[in-house]
Design a protein around this motif. Structure first.
Motif, PDB file in Angstrom:
ATOM      1  N   ARG A 162       8.345  -3.541  -7.902  1.00  0.00           N
ATOM      2  CA  ARG A 162       6.908  -3.679  -7.703  1.00  0.00           C
ATOM      3  C   ARG A 162       6.462  -5.138  -7.828  1.00  0.00           C
ATOM      4  O   ARG A 162       5.516  -5.564  -7.166  1.00  0.00           O
ATOM      5  CB  ARG A 162       6.147  -2.824  -8.719  1.00  0.00           C
ATOM      6  CG  ARG A 162       6.339  -1.325  -8.534  1.00  0.00           C
ATOM      7  CD  ARG A 162       5.599  -0.525  -9.582  1.00  0.00           C
ATOM      8  NE  ARG A 162       5.868   0.906  -9.456  1.00  0.00           N
ATOM      9  CZ  ARG A 162       5.333   1.838 -10.225  1.00  0.00           C
ATOM     10  NH1 ARG A 162       4.498   1.483 -11.190  1.00  0.00           N
ATOM     11  NH2 ARG A 162       5.617   3.106 -10.030  1.00  0.00           N
ATOM     12  N   ILE A 163       7.142  -5.887  -8.663  1.00  0.00           N
ATOM     13  CA  ILE A 163       6.789  -7.293  -8.846  1.00  0.00           C
ATOM     14  C   ILE A 163       7.111  -8.091  -7.585  1.00  0.00           C
ATOM     15  O   ILE A 163       6.328  -8.957  -7.165  1.00  0.00           O
ATOM     16  CB  ILE A 163       7.552  -7.880 -10.053  1.00  0.00           C
ATOM     17  CG1 ILE A 163       7.065  -7.233 -11.355  1.00  0.00           C
ATOM     18  CG2 ILE A 163       7.368  -9.398 -10.133  1.00  0.00           C
ATOM     19  CD1 ILE A 163       7.876  -7.623 -12.578  1.00  0.00           C
ATOM     20  N   HIS A 164       8.237  -7.762  -6.947  1.00  0.00           N
ATOM     21  CA  HIS A 164       8.738  -8.601  -5.860  1.00  0.00           C
ATOM     22  C   HIS A 164       8.408  -8.065  -4.466  1.00  0.00           C
ATOM     23  O   HIS A 164       8.548  -8.811  -3.493  1.00  0.00           O
ATOM     24  CB  HIS A 164      10.253  -8.778  -6.001  1.00  0.00           C
ATOM     25  CG  HIS A 164      10.661  -9.414  -7.297  1.00  0.00           C
ATOM     26  ND1 HIS A 164      10.341 -10.717  -7.633  1.00  0.00           N
ATOM     27  CD2 HIS A 164      11.351  -8.911  -8.365  1.00  0.00           C
ATOM     28  CE1 HIS A 164      10.814 -10.992  -8.839  1.00  0.00           C
ATOM     29  NE2 HIS A 164      11.443  -9.917  -9.292  1.00  0.00           N
ATOM     30  N   ASP A 165       8.016  -6.828  -4.354  1.00  0.00           N
ATOM     31  CA  ASP A 165       7.699  -6.239  -3.056  1.00  0.00           C
ATOM     32  C   ASP A 165       6.183  -6.248  -2.874  1.00  0.00           C
ATOM     33  O   ASP A 165       5.459  -5.535  -3.574  1.00  0.00           O
ATOM     34  CB  ASP A 165       8.238  -4.804  -2.975  1.00  0.00           C
ATOM     35  CG  ASP A 165       8.126  -4.202  -1.578  1.00  0.00           C
ATOM     36  OD1 ASP A 165       7.282  -4.678  -0.789  1.00  0.00           O
ATOM     37  OD2 ASP A 165       8.870  -3.253  -1.283  1.00  0.00           O
ATOM     38  N   GLU A 166       5.701  -7.052  -1.930  1.00  0.00           N
ATOM     39  CA  GLU A 166       4.257  -7.204  -1.756  1.00  0.00           C
ATOM     40  C   GLU A 166       3.578  -5.913  -1.302  1.00  0.00           C
ATOM     41  O   GLU A 166       2.360  -5.800  -1.396  1.00  0.00           O
ATOM     42  CB  GLU A 166       3.961  -8.336  -0.772  1.00  0.00           C
ATOM     43  CG  GLU A 166       4.368  -9.702  -1.303  1.00  0.00           C
ATOM     44  CD  GLU A 166       3.892 -10.832  -0.415  1.00  0.00           C
ATOM     45  OE1 GLU A 166       3.266 -10.553   0.634  1.00  0.00           O
ATOM     46  OE2 GLU A 166       4.140 -11.992  -0.760  1.00  0.00           O
ATOM     47  N   ARG A 167       4.334  -4.961  -0.816  1.00  0.00           N
ATOM     48  CA  ARG A 167       3.764  -3.662  -0.462  1.00  0.00           C
ATOM     49  C   ARG A 167       3.483  -2.804  -1.690  1.00  0.00           C
ATOM     50  O   ARG A 167       2.770  -1.799  -1.602  1.00  0.00           O
ATOM     51  CB  ARG A 167       4.709  -2.902   0.470  1.00  0.00           C
ATOM     52  CG  ARG A 167       5.033  -3.586   1.791  1.00  0.00           C
ATOM     53  CD  ARG A 167       6.170  -2.902   2.488  1.00  0.00           C
ATOM     54  NE  ARG A 167       7.390  -2.918   1.665  1.00  0.00           N
ATOM     55  CZ  ARG A 167       8.509  -2.273   1.995  1.00  0.00           C
ATOM     56  NH1 ARG A 167       8.556  -1.550   3.106  1.00  0.00           N
ATOM     57  NH2 ARG A 167       9.573  -2.354   1.210  1.00  0.00           N
ATOM     58  N   LYS A 168       4.064  -3.183  -2.830  1.00  0.00           N
ATOM     59  CA  LYS A 168       3.974  -2.328  -4.017  1.00  0.00           C
ATOM     60  C   LYS A 168       3.277  -2.999  -5.195  1.00  0.00           C
ATOM     61  O   LYS A 168       3.193  -2.407  -6.271  1.00  0.00           O
ATOM     62  CB  LYS A 168       5.376  -1.882  -4.446  1.00  0.00           C
ATOM     63  CG  LYS A 168       6.107  -1.069  -3.389  1.00  0.00           C
ATOM     64  CD  LYS A 168       7.487  -0.632  -3.869  1.00  0.00           C
ATOM     65  CE  LYS A 168       8.202   0.206  -2.829  1.00  0.00           C
ATOM     66  NZ  LYS A 168       9.535   0.669  -3.301  1.00  0.00           N
ATOM     67  N   ILE A 169       2.778  -4.224  -5.000  1.00  0.00           N
ATOM     68  CA  ILE A 169       2.192  -4.928  -6.147  1.00  0.00           C
ATOM     69  C   ILE A 169       0.970  -4.204  -6.695  1.00  0.00           C
ATOM     70  O   ILE A 169       0.650  -4.332  -7.883  1.00  0.00           O
ATOM     71  CB  ILE A 169       1.831  -6.380  -5.778  1.00  0.00           C
ATOM     72  CG1 ILE A 169       0.909  -6.413  -4.545  1.00  0.00           C
ATOM     73  CG2 ILE A 169       3.094  -7.200  -5.527  1.00  0.00           C
ATOM     74  CD1 ILE A 169       0.434  -7.803  -4.189  1.00  0.00           C
TER      75      ILE A 169
END
Length: 277
Positions: A177-184
């Motif tokens: 979630r930290i690194h995937d901009e779709r999941k921030i």
């Protein structure tokens, strides 16, 4: 704890791993499609009979509650399958009887309510993070079986699921979630604060099960390190615990279209979306 949750093992009931490989996407989608058909049947049955169904989803951060709910609701009507994910209580709601803010969202006839976290916030995050006192948490645990008894006595089918994820898998998902901009958007400051308090949550969970895993409203635990298997297992389980049946349906036939009677498409220029794909 209910007998079926207790096994003869030297390890914790929440620390066992399945010995199967992760399910492939192809197999998952095949099995899910079959379950979607049954969920539509459940939906039609609920409307036809006026059934009231309430499903509670709880678990650690990153355990996959949202993914399960999305899998359930993907092919059904949002007017029947109503997802409830309440924000933090208002100042007024903080002065109410604790479960009061949840009661208006219980299902009426022909509705299926899915709680993405529920009144059990008090037993978990509120207790662990200090948003309520130990006395308030203990009072909640003492009273909630009576509330759930009243809910069931009113004709509601109540199912409660706890999704349990291991430490390593939780870490992997939160880092994603930290690194995937779709999941921030899935990562909140509360998630980060909660992450370091694994065993406080374990103790709170154990107390919750001890007090609220009742014969009339039992908890069902779903191991969710493999998201795909967890979703299929949970959906299959809830379907087997609701006495739905296929309901009568009229044969549907598309009617003939009307004649054009001289209609012509307008020559007015329109703004079209560019075809980039």
């Amino acid at each position: 704890m209910r007998k079926e949750k207790v096994e003869n093992s030297s390890r914790s009931a929440f620390d066992r791993r399945g010995n199967h490989e992760r399910m492939s996407r192809k197999q998952y989608e095949k099995e899910l499609a079959l379950l979607h058909v049954e969920l539509v049947k459940l939906q039609e049955w609920a409307v036809y009979t006026g059934a009231k169904i309430c499903i509670v989803f709880e678990g650690r951060d990153g355990a996959g509650k949202g993914g399960v709910i999305k899998a359930i609701t993907e092919r059904v009507s949002p007017r029947i399958f109503r997802v409830i994910a309440l924000p933090a209580p208002t100042e007024r709601e903080k002065t109410q009887m604790y479960v009061q803010r949840y009661l208006p969202y219980l299902p009426a006839a022909g509705e299926i309510t899915l709680f993405d976290r529920s009144w059990y916030n008090r037993a978990g995050v509120e207790r662990v993070m200090g948003f309520c006192t130990d006395e308030q948490a203990k009072a909640f645990l003492k009273g909630v079986p009576l509330v759930e008894r009243a809910i069931i006595d009113s004709g509601v089918i109540l199912l409660k699921y706890w999704l349990e994820v291991g430490q390593e898998e939780q870490t992997r998902r939160l880092e994603e979630r930290i690194h995937d901009e779709r999941k921030i958007w899935k990562l909140s400051p509360m998630d980060l604060r909660s992450y370091s308090r694994w065993y406080d949550y374990s103790r709170a969970r154990d107390d919750m099960f001890e007090a609220t895993d009742t014969n009339h409203a039992p908890w069902y635990v779903v191991r969710s390190d493999d998201k795909r298997r967890a979703r299929l297992n949970l959906i299959s389980h809830l379907l087997t615990n609701i006495p739905y049946q296929a309901v009568p349906r009229e044969t549907v036939k598309l009617p003939e279209r009307q004649k054009s009677e001289g209609y012509r498409e307008s020559e007015r220029p329109l703004r079209h979306v560019p075809e980039r794909f």
